[in-house]
Design an enzyme around this catalytic site. Structure first.
Site, PDB file in Angstrom:
ATOM      1  CG  HIS A   1     -21.060  60.163 -47.901  1.00 60.91           C
ATOM      2  ND1 HIS A   1     -21.716  60.951 -46.981  1.00 60.91           N
ATOM      3  CD2 HIS A   1     -21.840  59.076 -48.092  1.00 60.91           C
ATOM      4  CE1 HIS A   1     -22.839  60.356 -46.620  1.00 60.91           C
ATOM      5  NE2 HIS A   1     -22.938  59.213 -47.269  1.00 60.91           N
TER       6      HIS A   1
ATOM      7  CB  CYS B   1     -50.130  69.706 -42.808  1.00 55.83           C
ATOM      8  SG  CYS B   1     -50.247  68.978 -41.167  1.00 55.83           S
TER       9      CYS B   1
END
Lengths: 899, 899
Positions: B474, B849
């Site tokens: 994983h 931003c």
């Protein structure tokens, strides 16, 4: 030169008199026009104050001075005396008066125009009464010194007080000051004033007047006036008017005095005059509270002291006053509060304005005025403050005497801090109050004493009990403000928040968290268990008024109600159905919590099927009860909306038991519960999101709703509300689920159950994509509580730290957005959502079920948006009915364009 | 009858060939037009598939059947053989081909038209090769059985496998099946197919063809195809085309075979052919993977085995292929991946499409093609996946050999799971990773193994280390997906999350939470401390490409950078300034934390003045460093934005020390800290709200920013970003504060410092009242991270539980809204805010931003909205530069109206 200043009653009547002249100036002008006995005078309009404040200079503009002098000259002509005249001087009062009443916040100076020189003339005019003249001069010095020069009022009062003490002598018998004493007082006051700025009280009467006007204008911006406007949300006021009026003297002799007459009883609303009167006094003496006024009418007199009432002592003047009051009430079509002064037994009216009245009186008076033909129905509806009805309708219990006769005695007694009765489960801290209330339960907050940190908990509670404190304690003050029944100073009670219990050692009684109690805030008694509650004393006029409201409103009103009892209460208060039934409280039973917990924590999904079936059956039973209570009116049930973590037990022993019953190790259970915990639960795995990840639990709820409606023989489609919707795909998913469950119930019911699936619109995105969500929804309901949280990014639980600064102190927001809908932010989203949803479905039913649904300004917004109904707490139903009517009337008359 | 189906190259060239005929069909048509050796055939357009799927019937519409038969007749005429002819049968392949490549997801059936009867004719045509004919029939039976009839492919393969085992004999030598064995196989396959539906393989060739076409169409909706489209976000595709083409046989003899040729190297991008080839095979054999293909070119050959390459074994055919490939690349202006079959040494082209390539190759190829005159600059810019540049530019450390020479050896070694180097502080769980990363720190997540619950933490981390797991664990898979350097299977490491440490028992090394380490995911080594990082191997073509991008983009690109080092890195990657400097990491120093804590917890406000002054001075020092690193480019610094609770110590001993230093009892400190805790901190007392309630702390920050800029000699006004703005009153308040501080610094600086005050627009309400906020702001910056949270009501920390279901599995949202801007919700708010803010200030600078500022589709949205700049993490700067150019080009060419 700008427009001339008009004497009272001069020229054309102004349409916008109150806005231009203030309440006082407009009232005096109106009274003069009616030919009532008003001392002549004139009012400098509000815009002059605004201009003067903008100039920010101490002196008045020459132009304004000229116009004041001009008006003064006409006043002199009218009265027939000259301002500053040494022989028979005209004296004036200089009073403030804004367009919105701000009692006691702005300033007044009386006896302006009096000088050392004219003092003797004044005495001569009044039969050589030098004491009266000196006392008038003393008043002028005190008020001018304080108001115009800014000297501390108590410092000036102390000078007078010294002489009063001397006059009282060693026996300390209060006596009016004699001539000599007054001479000394005015000398000393003159010196003190002169010391302040080298001038003191100007000996030019005109200079006195101009300074007084400037001081009254400046009082508009005094810190306490600014604070008051903020706290009362008076935002668009721009200044005060200034009224200059010939003096009449209530302080001269026994046939003089000052008082207030209200045309109907301000508490009961009964049609009989009511008032107070102080003989040998100016209006200011009543306000100052140095002497206690007497009742005006015999009916109000203290038994055995009827003789002191004006009605008895000056029956003719009294009868004349009542006659004048009748004229004023008929003219204004509203109960008037009239200030008057008696001089030589003749009444002069100094002010009239709509009287403040209790919620009860407001309703009775409005209805009575309609019946008397003095008011239209619509005007009557607009005149009652809708929010006040909630207070009026607060339920109560029978009096302790009646209850005692039935063998019901209080468990403890305290001081009756806030009236009404409340029933709920005891909690011992604010957090528990908030939590349980969020679960839809009713709680009573029991504390030793409360502090500001408890306020959020007090808001969440139905009633408040404190062991300590008096009637002005924090708990008492806040409870009254919130309109929550409360008893304080319940000394018999020992509160132990750590042990989560309260004890009455005298009787050995122990009350634990969750125990049901009844608080009687009217008598100040605490009862164990839930006592039968009776509605507030009936007021037939309220039914009449609400009947009128119902005929005129367009918005329907439903209730937020979670059980049969609440539904029945709501129906009795006029609810036209249930707009929001929260299903969560139905999960919070000893029988069901273990089931739902086992479903949420199951290791193996197959294990949960039995639990879900049991859950469904017992939910269906409760829901059937609720549907029955709705008596055929529509019912909307919201699917589970809480963060899952809130369904888990918090007590260690409960957790252990849960672990055993699930066959999990305690550590494994802890881990599983920890996984449910969220950083920001409000924006977490909730509502429809759980429906999508844990469909079994939601299918069971849908089935339970359909079964409940079926069992109750509910004649309408069951309404199912899907919480936390943010995308049309969620509704599509839920529609499929609901359709499947409905189909599967068909054989059982012998027909396909009908239902409507609605989206709870409580996230900004849901508003922004409302058109698409509408296409997948049968109806919308705005959940404005959550929508306010996400739109503003204010967590209700956490905003306490800055909300006060925002709402009041700095005026960044227009009040608390959780009680009044934030129109520019949240309101705009509602507007976008409503408009665009109806683009895709023109006949989509749209409602509002957040707490704003019971708040009048927010209901007004709902009307403007064209919503179909609001839904609010049962207690707020009458207020909502009235507010809906008011909004409809306002819409018809002004019909503003939507933003 | 609808439009006739056209043979390859017939009729006018279609403008929208790919959309109508799919990639394969369009490629074959184009090749036929170029006169290249393509076996003749025709393509049934995509809209036929769409119509057939909508009909939801097993049989094709008679009208479509008629048109297929008509096209087939023309194909027969072209080839000169008849379909189903017993003597010289025309066989065809029936292949899928969508408009967007879905490799291996859709179905194919070869040798359609072959029957028991025509089998002998086929053998006769090929020199009496019965084995070849029987093998072809076997293929048809297998593919038809599986694809058209839906019989399990492995069940059919098992029948063949049994015979193969028999043929292999006791020595188990793999041999091709002989004639007898094949006779048995086809008998058994025929029976198996017949058992399925009583018919099996129709002996009418036309029935075979029609069934094959229907099966290809249906394969569009197979579960795996649907899943694939979801995972690849292919949303507006509607079906597959179906290509029917005369068979050529690569499987007949040694002079036949199948292969793939890519016109340039797909990893390095070098200009030389690259490919694989399998002799005696059909294309399907290559895919099936039963035999391993050989390299096509000598250059790729395994040393010593050059002879097996096609270049050596069939030099003429190879040369011809290369010539054809050149024609195709020149024609399409892009690197082609060409499927071909050799029959009797003659190449036939079966498909051509743009080749998949590495990020590196994509850049090099795009630039080379421009230089070769085969591509325009704009087309080259559009061709490179901007997001891939981030991967390409990942920095690395020197190889272990080079480092060892300098005496630097790994602390532990593992498997290199995801390349690149990462430096950060060790954390042991996802929560800590998220928390620290939110503080602006770089962290390395160290786990025994990871699970899906860790993914959010992995996203927040710079690198991932696991003690267990292999290259397909994983951790490895997710790390590669995220482009995060990672090493797994680091067996020497003992990870103890409870103790918050990792040990290497062999060396006695103990690593604790917060320790700095370097992960080399390229070599699989873990180093203690921060190693020097070198930029990714240089690629001059990238500079060229980005230079072109810079010339064409309108959006400026700034960096989110919190310290001088990050600013320098960002500048080196092309950042035009700092769009977001978070001030919080500057508070997290041993020196400053106590100061800020003492300010926040102070009993007496006067006590805090010294602490604030010290704080200001040290912040100014760090900020000066940052401003210097910006080298004169603009810098925006955000004021403190975190919930105050996050600034408090969590360790008991730290709390004790703090209590002592503040002179508080530990219990009192606990209560004070508890009061800072919030139920929903994301929506709590943060940002500008704290600025208003704790102005001292924010005045100190403002002063520090102004002083930092001044000390650094920064030539531009310092930009100050105010977080969590929801109302214009907040900005008005902050403007006043900033103006006062600026004025107070005037004497110190010898002039008034210049600055610009910007609002961070990150709440829905801020967008809705943007016009009013703009009037009080010098610039705007959209904080889309928080805006996404509040608009959708998804807490980033808590959405893990349902986001996967939403973004991928159910398609409720178009992907993860935290990585791709949610256009309909968040994007709409940006659009409202931008439009209305510019109504009040047409030249207002507006930026983005949030993390979306570095994501190409979100940058495209910024371009559409007309923002001025985006700001993103330094590593994403090159991607943002390219994406901004792509957006500008797309805008110029399509110029869509904004929604």
């Amino acid at each position: 030169m700008a427009e001339a200043i008009r004497l009272f009653g001069e020229g054309e009547r102004l349409e916008d008199a109150v806005a231009r002249l203030g309440v006082k100036g407009a009232g005096l002008d109106a009274m003069a026009r009616l030919g009532l006995p008003v001392p002549p005078g004139f009012t400098i309009p509000i815009d002059e104050c605004e201009r003067a404040l903008a100039r920010d200079a101490r002196d008045l503009e020459p132009d304004l001075v000229a116009r004041i002098d001009d008006a003064l000259a006409r006043l002199e002509a009218r009265v027939g005396r000259r301002f500053g005249d040494a022989e028979a001087p005209l004296l004036v009062s200089v009073r403030s008066g804004a367009a919105i009443s701000m009692p006691g916040m702005l300033e007044t100076i009386l006896d302006v125009g009096l000088t050392r020189e004219s003092l003797e003339g004044l005495a001569a005019m009044h039969g050589g009464d030098r004491v009266f003249a000196l006392d008038s001069y003393r008043r002028l010095l005190q008020m001018f010194g304080h108001v115009a020069l800014g000297i501390s009022g108590s410092e000036l009062e102390a000078i007078v007080e010294e002489e009063r003490l001397l006059a009282a002598g060693p026996e300390r018998v209060a006596k009016p000051l004699g001539e000599e004493a007054l001479e000394r007082v005015v000398d000393r006051l003159e010196q003190r004033l002169r010391r302040h700025d080298g001038v003191g009280l100007p000996m030019d009467p005109r200079a006195q007047l101009h300074a007084a006007v400037g001081a009254v204008f400046r009082s508009w911006n005094s810190p306490r006036a600014v604070r008051y406007r903020k706290s009362e949300r008076i935002v668009d006021a721009r200044g005060t008017a200034c009224t200059i009026q010939a003096m009449v003297f209530g302080n001269r002799d026994a046939r003089g005095g000052s008082g207030v007459l209200i045309t109907r009883h301000p508490v009961s609303g009964e049609r009989r005059p009511y008032g107070e009167y102080l003989s040998r006094a100016q209006g200011e003496d009543v306000v100052a509270g140095l002497r206690t006024p007497e009742p005006l009418c015999v009916a109000e007199a203290v038994p055995g002291r009827e003789s002191t009432t004006l009605e008895r002592s000056e029956p003719e003047a009294f009868a004349e006053l009542v006659r004048l009051a009748e004229i004023l009430e008929a003219h204004f079509g509203d109960v008037q509060e009239i200030e008057f002064t008696l001089e030589d037994g003749k009444p002069y009216l100094l002010q009239t304005r709509p009287a403040k009245r209790s919620a009860r009186a407001a309703v009775k008076i409005a209805v009575d005025l309609v019946r008397e033909g003095r008011l239209s129905v619509e005007a009557a509806l607009l005149r009652v403050d809708a929010a006040s009805l909630e207070r009026l309708l607060r339920p109560r219990v029978e009096s302790p005497g009646v209850l005692a006769a039935r063998g019901i005695v209080p468990a403890a007694k305290g001081l009756p801090a806030s009236p009404g009765a409340a029933i709920g489960e005891i909690v011992f801290d604010a957090e528990a109050a908030i939590r349980r209330a969020a679960e839809g339960r009713e709680v009573i907050l029991v504390r030793r004493e409360t502090s500001p940190e408890d306020v959020h908990g007090m808001k969440a509670a139905e009633g408040i009990v404190t062991a300590g404190g008096g009637l002005t304690s924090h708990a008492a003050v806040v409870a009254r403000g919130l309109g929550k029944p409360s008893l304080v100073g319940c000394a018999a009670l020992e509160v132990d928040p750590t042990a989560r219990e309260a004890r009455v050692p005298a009787t050995g009684l122990v009350l634990r968290e969750g125990d049901l109690v009844t608080v009687d805030g009217t008598s100040g008694a605490l009862y164990v268990g839930a006592l039968p509650v009776v509605a507030a004393s009936t007021l037939p006029e309220l039914d009449t008024l609400l009947g009128w409201a119902d005929e005129r409103r367009r918005l329907r009103v439903r209730a937020n109600a979670d059980n049969g009892r609440q539904v029945a209460l709501a129906r009795s208060l006029g609810a036209e159905g249930v707009g929001l039934c929260r299903i969560e409280p139905m999960f919070f039973t000893e029988e069901r919590l273990p089931e739902i917990r086992s479903v949420l924590l199951a290791e193996d999904l197959e294990d949960t099927e039995d639990a879900l079936e049991r859950l469904e059956t017992s939910l269906a039973r409760d829901l059937a009860h609720l549907f029955r209570a709705a008596e055929g009116s529509p019912v909307a049930v919201r699917l589970l909306d809480w963060p899952l973590h809130e369904l888990m037990p918090s007590a260690p022993e409960e957790r252990e038991a849960l672990a055993r019953s699930l066959g999990l190790s305690p550590a494994r259970l802890e881990r599983k519960i920890a996984k449910l915990r969220e950083v920001n639960p409000m924006m977490g795995h909730r509502g429809v999101r759980v429906a999508i990840t844990h469909p079994g639990l939601y299918r069971a709820q849908i089935r339970a709703i359909l079964r409940g409606a079926h069992e109750a023989g509910h004649p309408l489609p069951a309404e199912i509300l899907v919480p936390m919707v943010s995308a049309e795909g969620e509704m599509r998913h839920l529609r499929r689920m609901a359709a499947e469950e409905a189909a599967s119930l068909e054989p059982l019911f012998g027909g396909r159950p009908s239902y409507r699936l609605g989206a709870l619109i409580e996230l900004p995105r849901a508003c922004l994509v409302a058109e698409a969500i509408a296409a997948e929804s049968d109806f919308f309901s705005f959940g404005t509580n959550d929508l306010t949280q996400t739109t503003l990014g204010f967590s209700r639980d956490d905003a306490g730290g800055f909300l006060k600064a925002y709402g009041i102190d700095l005026g960044i927001l227009d009040g608390d957005p959780f009680s009044r809908l934030d129109r520019r932010g949240v309101g705009r989203l509602l507007s976008i959502a409503t408009r665009e949803a109806r683009q895709s479905k023109p006949d989509l039913v749209i409602a509002m079920c957040g707490e704003h649904g019971g708040e009048p300004t927010s209901i007004d917004e709902c009307e403007r948006l064209g919503l179909d109904y609001v839904s609010c707490a049962p207690h707020r139903i009458p207020a909502a009915r009235l507010a809906a009517a008011q909004a409809a009337i306002a819409q018809r008359t002004t019909s503003r364009p939507s933003p």
